[in-house]
Write an enzyme that holds these catalytic residues in place. Structure first.
Site, PDB file in Angstrom:
ATOM      1  N   CYS A   2     -83.221 -42.776  -5.398  1.00 24.92           N
ATOM      2  CA  CYS A   2     -82.255 -43.607  -6.134  1.00 24.92           C
ATOM      3  C   CYS A   2     -82.633 -45.078  -5.961  1.00 24.92           C
ATOM      4  O   CYS A   2     -83.513 -45.418  -5.170  1.00 24.92           O
ATOM      5  CB  CYS A   2     -80.857 -43.408  -5.589  1.00 24.92           C
ATOM      6  SG  CYS A   2     -80.340 -41.684  -5.569  1.00 24.92           S
ATOM      7  N   LYS A 590    -105.810 -42.499 -15.955  1.00 21.90           N
ATOM      8  CA  LYS A 590    -104.771 -41.899 -15.111  1.00 21.90           C
ATOM      9  C   LYS A 590    -104.152 -40.676 -15.788  1.00 21.90           C
ATOM     10  O   LYS A 590    -103.790 -39.711 -15.134  1.00 21.90           O
ATOM     11  CB  LYS A 590    -103.694 -42.953 -14.827  1.00 21.90           C
ATOM     12  CG  LYS A 590    -102.623 -42.523 -13.839  1.00 21.90           C
ATOM     13  CD  LYS A 590    -103.130 -42.505 -12.425  1.00 21.90           C
ATOM     14  CE  LYS A 590    -102.106 -42.050 -11.406  1.00 21.90           C
ATOM     15  NZ  LYS A 590    -102.747 -41.602 -10.156  1.00 21.90           N
TER      16      LYS A 590
HETATM   17  C1  AGP Z   1    -107.276 -37.365  -9.405  1.00 19.63           C
HETATM   18  O1  AGP Z   1    -107.636 -38.384  -8.549  1.00 19.63           O
HETATM   19  C2  AGP Z   1    -107.672 -37.557 -10.790  1.00 19.63           C
HETATM   20  N1  AGP Z   1    -107.175 -38.779 -11.288  1.00 19.63           N
HETATM   21  C3  AGP Z   1    -107.531 -36.347 -11.723  1.00 19.63           C
HETATM   22  O2  AGP Z   1    -108.301 -35.301 -11.216  1.00 19.63           O
HETATM   23  C4  AGP Z   1    -106.105 -35.818 -11.984  1.00 19.63           C
HETATM   24  O3  AGP Z   1    -105.594 -35.194 -10.862  1.00 19.63           O
HETATM   25  C5  AGP Z   1    -106.146 -34.844 -13.175  1.00 19.63           C
HETATM   26  O4  AGP Z   1    -106.580 -35.529 -14.328  1.00 19.63           O
HETATM   27  C6  AGP Z   1    -104.825 -34.184 -13.443  1.00 19.63           C
HETATM   28  O5  AGP Z   1    -103.824 -35.126 -13.688  1.00 19.63           O
HETATM   29  P1  AGP Z   1    -102.301 -34.744 -13.613  1.00 19.63           P
HETATM   30  O6  AGP Z   1    -101.957 -34.400 -12.215  1.00 19.63           O
HETATM   31  O7  AGP Z   1    -101.579 -35.951 -14.125  1.00 19.63           O
HETATM   32  O8  AGP Z   1    -102.108 -33.552 -14.519  1.00 19.63           O
END
Ligand code: AGP
Length: 595
Positions: A2, A590
């Site tokens: 929260c 990301k």
């Molecule tokens: C992790 O460091 C990476 N950025 C990548 O493997 C990531 O975990 C993957 O693209 C899956 O993303 P998500 O967990 O948002 O589904």
């Protein structure tokens, strides 16, 4: 998590827009309900409901609210479903106090019964209301406000911060115990919030609050008192000169390093959430009765699925199929049907590969659950139920805290399915803190020599195998070196050929796997390679490994989780030494919303 915000001004004025903006700045913490209260003279205006900030603000016209003092709160449900009555702030019995909290009052159920037995009017199931009644009960007994808060603090178990005000006064009160709280001082106002960045658009003059401190906010000053004995505490305000981005980095050079160090606190948050979540038992019941159980994800989230499958097998004797989302479609979809359960794991909740697997699985009758960090993401809207990772924003592209909270969640679920007491996991946050403190100098010391190589292996076995894969992914992702993660026993079946003088091989040794790992170590060292062990202190490893990075003593599954922390640090230090930006590695994004 929260979020709370309170403001005290020197006269009645339009406070609605300030409260709505403050609420917007706290949304990153995750929430399902929004509320605001203003106090002016003998009147309290309280408006709140379940929903997003913009929806609730529009439906209840929060922007028109006026007052001399105001409180806003974003609620993430733990005690009581997301609803109007459970949304915060809350009134006391006769409506002359209003307050809101952030955190978890773990004895909320017992307290509510006590309050009702004492004749107080309890309207909701929410523990924020218990904070208000805990103060009310002691005010009713004739105590002054500061003493009432001190006595309430003794009644309220758990970690929390709350802000509270009374009609016909000019001030607000707040207390910090375990949850974040920062005070701001401006021209003609003072304010308090769950975090520093949310205050900075209002003022750069701030007071950092410690646990066990009670704050009285007046329009022109702030007073601090110790919860222990009520004595006043003197503290000079400080001026924040850093940029907003630097503040958001919390003093760390990069978001990744901050997020690595956030892990103990977010682990605490997710464990609290899981302990109070009404969604856990129904999910476990479906898993227990399921024909087949799949854990489905990509990248780092897939590694968490692998760890979860190991824990479910080892602890609960439940076979789980961990699978990369795209492979799930091609390999398992034809076999999926009603009676099967899938947990779809995604930090972003938007990864297309994961969503592509979800829809046909649902169509074939599978019960689909989500495990996601981003609230409101597609995954959270389209699964039968979902559990939040409680990490707040993870800005750095390499996932760190979302990975460890995925793993903590699976470990918690495995404990519950096995009928083991999950409170045994409450030591995880502290063990993580110890691991970071212990590992950082050891990892820094080996970084230059390891960084001389562009090829590495990272090996694990049993519960540490998924961590070896995750460590290798982190190293690849931000150092741009090649690092392969694999099961340690497979190394001799081919990759051993790569070993030359000084060639670095990282071995994660679980406490029960030391003899097997020692064999692997010797196969490397007798060929001139360098075997770096990550493990609890053990004479067998000390006698055989070239280097050892020591982690604290913990049970095997918890130990596997701790072992990933030194690997996150190693990848970070190597990346920075190579002159790369760990937060935004080349070619990566990301959130991957493409096939
Ligand atoms: C992790 O460091 C990476 N950025 C990548 O493997 C990531 O975990 C993957 O693209 C899956 O993303 P998500 O967990 O948002 O589904």
């Amino acid at each position: 998590m929260c979020g709370i915000f309170g403001i005290v001004t020197d006269k009645e004025q339009l406070l609605g827009p300030i409260l709505v903006e403050a609420a917007r700045r706290l949304t990153y913490r995750g929430y399902d309900s929004v509320g605001a209260a203003t106090l002016n003279g003998s009147k309290i205006d309280l408006r709140k409901d379940a929903g997003r900030v913009d929806d609730v603000a529009a439906r209840y016209n929060l922007a028109e609210m006026t007052g001399q003092r105001g409180i806003t709160q974003l609620r993430w449900a733990t005690f009581g479903e997301p609803s109007q009555v459970n949304a915060q702030p809350h009134l006391d019995s006769d409506g002359d106090l209003v307050g809101a909290h952030n955190g978890n009052v773990v004895n909320n159920v017992e307290l509510r019964q006590q309050f009702m037995a004492e004749g107080l009017l309890v309207r909701s199931h929410n523990d924020g209301e218990s904070c208000v009644h805990a103060v009310e009960r002691h005010l009713n007994r004739g105590h002054g406000f500061i003493d009432a808060i001190r006595l309430a603090h003794a009644d309220l178990q758990g970690d929390y911060a709350f802000v509270i005000g009374r009609i016909n006064e000019d001030c607000l009160y707040a207390i910090k115990k375990g949850s974040g709280l920062v005070v701001g001082l401006g021209e003609g106002f003072t304010c308090v919030s769950s975090d520093l960045p949310s205050l900075l658009p209002l003022t750069r003059t701030i007071l950092r609050i410690q646990d066990g401190e009670i704050i009285t906010l007046w329009p022109d000053r702030v007073e601090l008192h110790s919860v222990k004995d009520g004595s006043p505490i003197a503290r000079e305000p400080e001026t924040v000169t850093q940029t907003m981005e630097a503040v958001q980095k919390g003093g760390y050079a990069h978001f990744m390093l901050k997020e690595i160090h956030d892990q103990p606190q977010v682990a605490r948050e997710v464990l609290h959430m899981l302990q109070g979540s009404p969604d856990v038992q129904p999910v476990l019941d479906r898993i227990a009765a399921a024909r087949h159980v799949y854990f489905i994800g990509c990248g780092t989230s897939y590694h968490a699925c692998l760890a979860g499958a190991v824990y479910f097998g080892q602890l609960a004797g439940k076979a789980v199929i961990p699978v990369v989302a795209t492979q799930f479609i091609s390999q398992y979809l034809p076999a999926v049907g009603p009676g099967d359960v899938g947990i779809f794991v995604s930090q972003s909740g938007e990864t297309k590969d994961v969503l592509n697997a979800l829809q046909p699985a649902e169509q074939r009758g599978m019960t689909c659950y989500g495990l996601a960090n981003v609230i409101g993401s597609t995954l959270t809207k389209t699964t039968a139920a979902w559990l939040p990772l409680c990490c707040g924003y993870e800005i750095s592209v390499p996932a760190t805290k979302t990975f460890t909270n995925q793993v903590v969640t699976f470990l918690y679920l495995a404990y519950r399915l096995a009928g083991r007491d999950p409170r045994e996991l409450d030591s995880i946050p502290e063990l993580m803190e110890q691991t970071l403190a212990l590992a950082a100098p050891q990892v820094e010391a080996i970084t230059p020599s390891v960084n001389a190589w562009n090829d590495l292996y990272c090996l694990g076995y049993s519960a540490t195998y998924p961590m070896a894969l995750e460590g290798a992914l982190k190293l690849k992702e931000i150092t741009y070196a090649h690092c392969e993660g694999m099961i340690s026993t497979e190394f001799k079946h081919g990759p051993l050929a790569a070993v030359t003088k000084g060639f670095p091989v990282l071995f994660i040794a679980g406490p029960e796997d030391v003899p097997l790992i020692v064999s692997g170590i010797n196969e490397v060292t007798c060929r001139g390679g360098r075997a770096i062990a990550i493990a609890q202190a053990d004479p067998r490893l000390e006698a055989n490994a070239s280097d050892i990075i020591t982690i604290p003593v913990a049970p095997p599954q918890v130990s596997s989780l701790l072992a990933v922390l030194p690997l996150q640090l190693l990848s970070y230090y190597m990346c920075v030494a190579r002159g790369y930006d760990p937060d935004f590695p080349r070619n990566l994004s990301k959130t991957l919303t493409v096939d």
